[in-house]
Design a protein around this motif. Structure first.
Motif, PDB file in Angstrom:
ATOM      1  N   LEU A  28       0.839  -1.197   0.000  1.00 40.79           N
ATOM      2  CA  LEU A  28       0.000   0.000   0.000  1.00 40.79           C
ATOM      3  C   LEU A  28       0.876   1.249   0.000  1.00 40.79           C
ATOM      4  O   LEU A  28       1.490   1.591   1.008  1.00 40.79           O
ATOM      5  N   HIS A  29       0.916   1.929  -1.123  1.00 41.01           N
ATOM      6  CA  HIS A  29       1.702   3.156  -1.252  1.00 41.01           C
ATOM      7  C   HIS A  29       0.946   4.314  -0.614  1.00 41.01           C
ATOM      8  O   HIS A  29      -0.273   4.422  -0.732  1.00 41.01           O
ATOM      9  N   PHE A  30       1.707   5.165   0.069  1.00 40.15           N
ATOM     10  CA  PHE A  30       1.130   6.403   0.602  1.00 40.15           C
ATOM     11  C   PHE A  30       2.173   7.503   0.507  1.00 40.15           C
ATOM     12  O   PHE A  30       3.374   7.246   0.469  1.00 40.15           O
ATOM     13  N   GLY A  31       1.692   8.735   0.433  1.00 47.46           N
ATOM     14  CA  GLY A  31       2.590   9.881   0.368  1.00 47.46           C
ATOM     15  C   GLY A  31       2.728  10.592   1.701  1.00 47.46           C
ATOM     16  O   GLY A  31       3.830  10.925   2.133  1.00 47.46           O
ATOM     17  N   ARG A  32       1.607  10.809   2.372  1.00 45.55           N
ATOM     18  CA  ARG A  32       1.640  11.579   3.617  1.00 45.55           C
ATOM     19  C   ARG A  32       0.890  10.924   4.783  1.00 45.55           C
ATOM     20  O   ARG A  32       1.200  11.164   5.927  1.00 45.55           O
ATOM     21  N   ASN A  33      -0.119  10.131   4.477  1.00 45.91           N
ATOM     22  CA  ASN A  33      -1.015   9.643   5.521  1.00 45.91           C
ATOM     23  C   ASN A  33      -0.654   8.228   5.960  1.00 45.91           C
ATOM     24  O   ASN A  33      -1.342   7.255   5.639  1.00 45.91           O
ATOM     25  N   ARG A  34       0.427   8.125   6.726  1.00 47.09           N
ATOM     26  CA  ARG A  34       0.901   6.821   7.196  1.00 47.09           C
ATOM     27  C   ARG A  34      -0.162   6.105   8.025  1.00 47.09           C
ATOM     28  O   ARG A  34      -0.372   4.899   7.868  1.00 47.09           O
TER      29      ARG A  34
ATOM     30  N   CYS B 291       2.839  -1.323   4.127  1.00 43.56           N
ATOM     31  CA  CYS B 291       2.860   0.041   3.611  1.00 43.56           C
ATOM     32  C   CYS B 291       4.241   0.406   3.063  1.00 43.56           C
ATOM     33  O   CYS B 291       5.243  -0.076   3.556  1.00 43.56           O
ATOM     34  N   ALA B 292       4.215   1.285   2.063  1.00 45.95           N
ATOM     35  CA  ALA B 292       5.456   1.805   1.478  1.00 45.95           C
ATOM     36  C   ALA B 292       5.250   3.297   1.203  1.00 45.95           C
ATOM     37  O   ALA B 292       4.334   3.678   0.475  1.00 45.95           O
ATOM     38  N   GLU B 293       6.106   4.107   1.806  1.00 48.98           N
ATOM     39  CA  GLU B 293       6.024   5.557   1.620  1.00 48.98           C
ATOM     40  C   GLU B 293       6.791   5.984   0.381  1.00 48.98           C
ATOM     41  O   GLU B 293       7.855   5.441   0.083  1.00 48.98           O
ATOM     42  N   GLY B 294       6.252   6.927  -0.356  1.00 48.08           N
ATOM     43  CA  GLY B 294       6.932   7.452  -1.528  1.00 48.08           C
ATOM     44  C   GLY B 294       6.247   8.703  -2.030  1.00 48.08           C
ATOM     45  O   GLY B 294       5.079   8.945  -1.744  1.00 48.08           O
ATOM     46  N   ASP B 295       7.002   9.500  -2.766  1.00 43.40           N
ATOM     47  CA  ASP B 295       6.385  10.702  -3.351  1.00 43.40           C
ATOM     48  C   ASP B 295       6.624  10.760  -4.834  1.00 43.40           C
ATOM     49  O   ASP B 295       7.226   9.942  -5.429  1.00 43.40           O
TER      50      ASP B 295
ATOM     51  N   GLU C  90      -1.544   2.338   7.366  1.00 41.31           N
ATOM     52  CA  GLU C  90      -1.368   1.277   8.351  1.00 41.31           C
ATOM     53  C   GLU C  90      -2.703   0.679   8.780  1.00 41.31           C
ATOM     54  O   GLU C  90      -2.821  -0.534   8.939  1.00 41.31           O
ATOM     55  N   ASN C  91      -3.709   1.534   8.932  1.00 38.97           N
ATOM     56  CA  ASN C  91      -5.045   1.040   9.288  1.00 38.97           C
ATOM     57  C   ASN C  91      -5.616   0.164   8.179  1.00 38.97           C
ATOM     58  O   ASN C  91      -6.225  -0.875   8.448  1.00 38.97           O
ATOM     59  N   LEU C  92      -5.427   0.571   6.929  1.00 36.49           N
ATOM     60  CA  LEU C  92      -5.911  -0.221   5.800  1.00 36.49           C
ATOM     61  C   LEU C  92      -5.184  -1.557   5.744  1.00 36.49           C
ATOM     62  O   LEU C  92      -5.806  -2.599   5.523  1.00 36.49           O
ATOM     63  N   ALA C  93      -3.878  -1.555   5.978  1.00 35.69           N
ATOM     64  CA  ALA C  93      -3.113  -2.806   5.981  1.00 35.69           C
ATOM     65  C   ALA C  93      -3.638  -3.764   7.050  1.00 35.69           C
ATOM     66  O   ALA C  93      -3.786  -4.966   6.798  1.00 35.69           O
ATOM     67  N   LYS C  94      -3.942  -3.246   8.223  1.00 33.22           N
ATOM     68  CA  LYS C  94      -4.503  -4.083   9.294  1.00 33.22           C
ATOM     69  C   LYS C  94      -5.861  -4.635   8.895  1.00 33.22           C
ATOM     70  O   LYS C  94      -6.170  -5.803   9.144  1.00 33.22           O
ATOM     71  N   GLU C  95      -6.674  -3.781   8.285  1.00 33.63           N
ATOM     72  CA  GLU C  95      -8.008  -4.205   7.841  1.00 33.63           C
ATOM     73  C   GLU C  95      -7.915  -5.333   6.818  1.00 33.63           C
ATOM     74  O   GLU C  95      -8.670  -6.304   6.882  1.00 33.63           O
ATOM     75  N   LEU C  96      -6.993  -5.207   5.881  1.00 33.75           N
ATOM     76  CA  LEU C  96      -6.902  -6.156   4.778  1.00 33.75           C
ATOM     77  C   LEU C  96      -6.216  -7.453   5.172  1.00 33.75           C
ATOM     78  O   LEU C  96      -6.533  -8.514   4.627  1.00 33.75           O
TER      79      LEU C  96
END
Length: 66
Positions: free
Chosen positions: A40-46, A62-66, A50-56
């Motif tokens: 799950l890529h995210f830019g700002r909303n870690r 999660c992987a942060e990137g811009d 993380e909540n979505l990863a737990k749900e799924l």
């Protein structure tokens, strides 16, 4: 396509960019329902990622990137 005709994504890893947005999260949920392991890529909303990863579950992470 009928459910019996759909291909499963079990054993596949899928990168979902923008996973914390409404569309990205919806796509992630559909892919997870098909058995995919998600990155799950995210830019700002870690926290949202993380909540979505737990749900799924199923090893989603999660992987942060811009």
């Amino acid at each position: 396509m009928k459910n019996s005709e759909m291909q499963t994504l079990a054993g596949k890893t899928v990168l979902v960019t923008g996973a914390t947005g409404a569309i990205g999260a919806a796509i992630a949920r559909e892919l997870a329902a098909e058995g995919a392991r998600l990155i799950l890529h995210f830019g700002r909303n870690r926290a949202a990622a993380e909540n979505l990863a737990k749900e799924l579950g199923n090893g989603a992470f999660c992987a942060e990137g811009d």
